[in-house]
Scaffold this active site. Structure first.
Site, PDB file in Angstrom:
ATOM      1  N   HIS A  46       0.852  -1.181   0.000  1.00  0.00           N
ATOM      2  CA  HIS A  46       0.000   0.000   0.000  1.00  0.00           C
ATOM      3  C   HIS A  46       0.894   1.239   0.000  1.00  0.00           C
ATOM      4  O   HIS A  46       2.072   1.165   0.375  1.00  0.00           O
ATOM      5  CB  HIS A  46      -0.891   0.017   1.234  1.00  0.00           C
ATOM      6  CG  HIS A  46      -1.962  -1.029   1.224  1.00  0.00           C
ATOM      7  ND1 HIS A  46      -2.985  -1.042   2.140  1.00  0.00           N
ATOM      8  CD2 HIS A  46      -2.165  -2.098   0.408  1.00  0.00           C
ATOM      9  CE1 HIS A  46      -3.785  -2.060   1.889  1.00  0.00           C
ATOM     10  NE2 HIS A  46      -3.306  -2.732   0.851  1.00  0.00           N
ATOM     11  N   GLU A  48       1.225   3.855   1.893  1.00  0.00           N
ATOM     12  CA  GLU A  48       1.905   4.224   3.131  1.00  0.00           C
ATOM     13  C   GLU A  48       2.972   3.210   3.527  1.00  0.00           C
ATOM     14  O   GLU A  48       4.007   3.572   4.083  1.00  0.00           O
ATOM     15  CB  GLU A  48       0.930   4.481   4.273  1.00  0.00           C
ATOM     16  CG  GLU A  48      -0.151   3.457   4.456  1.00  0.00           C
ATOM     17  CD  GLU A  48      -1.417   3.711   3.653  1.00  0.00           C
ATOM     18  OE1 GLU A  48      -1.375   3.521   2.424  1.00  0.00           O
ATOM     19  OE2 GLU A  48      -2.445   4.065   4.247  1.00  0.00           O
ATOM     20  N   CYS A  76      -5.821   1.718   6.187  1.00  0.00           N
ATOM     21  CA  CYS A  76      -6.461   0.471   6.604  1.00  0.00           C
ATOM     22  C   CYS A  76      -5.809   0.003   7.909  1.00  0.00           C
ATOM     23  O   CYS A  76      -4.853   0.619   8.396  1.00  0.00           O
ATOM     24  CB  CYS A  76      -6.303  -0.594   5.514  1.00  0.00           C
ATOM     25  SG  CYS A  76      -4.595  -1.169   5.294  1.00  0.00           S
ATOM     26  N   CYS A  79      -1.974  -0.726   7.591  1.00  0.00           N
ATOM     27  CA  CYS A  79      -1.159   0.480   7.482  1.00  0.00           C
ATOM     28  C   CYS A  79      -1.194   1.301   8.763  1.00  0.00           C
ATOM     29  O   CYS A  79      -0.174   1.860   9.172  1.00  0.00           O
ATOM     30  CB  CYS A  79      -1.622   1.302   6.289  1.00  0.00           C
ATOM     31  SG  CYS A  79      -1.324   0.450   4.712  1.00  0.00           S
TER      32      CYS A  79
END
Length: 148
Positions: A46, A48, A76, A79
């Protein structure tokens, strides 16, 4: 947030969901990231997570207590926990994520007092622009599926 949006556009160009992130330390961008799970075959890639990995390499430590992370979409759970584990000082996000958001939309991991680190959180920054890029991406994807 404009730099994070630029990262989101890079994700879109690569066929990824357009989410972008940047890491700032002492007012300087030290790392960037955009969604890459499809292109890297890595479910953890992802925006991040990519940015956190780059920032950790840049400072030579997985702990990033003097850093702020700007993300175009609410993180999420995976993360959010990585951001907390990295001891990031502040997380700023744009659009809320009503399906998987862990910063207040579905879960509130940043508000969990039992966790060993607390991170300052600010949501809704440039929310309209951050949400619009996602809407446009998925509209384009749906239109392409109809013509295929």
């Amino acid at each position: 947030m404009l730099l994070a949006l630029a990262q989101a556009r890079l994700a879109w160009q690569a066929g990824e969901v357009p989410v972008g992130a940047i890491v700032i330390k002492d007012g300087v961008v030290i790392a960037t990231g955009h969604n890459q799970p499809i292109t890297t075959s890595d479910p953890s890639a992802h925006a991040e997570m990519v940015a956190l990995r780059a920032a950790a390499r840049a400072v030579g430590n997985y702990r990033l207590p003097d850093c702020e992370v700007f993300i175009t979409l609410e993180p999420c759970a995976m993360c959010a926990m990585a951001l907390l584990h990295a001891r990031v000082r502040r997380v700023v996000f744009g659009a809320p994520d009503p399906k998987t958001g862990a910063a207040g939309s579905v879960l509130s991991l940043f508000d969990e007092p039992r966790l060993n680190h607390q991170t300052t959180l600010l949501g809704g920054v440039q929310a309209s622009a951050c949400g619009q890029i996602l809407k446009d991406f998925f509209a384009q994807r749906r239109a392409a599926q109809k013509t295929a």
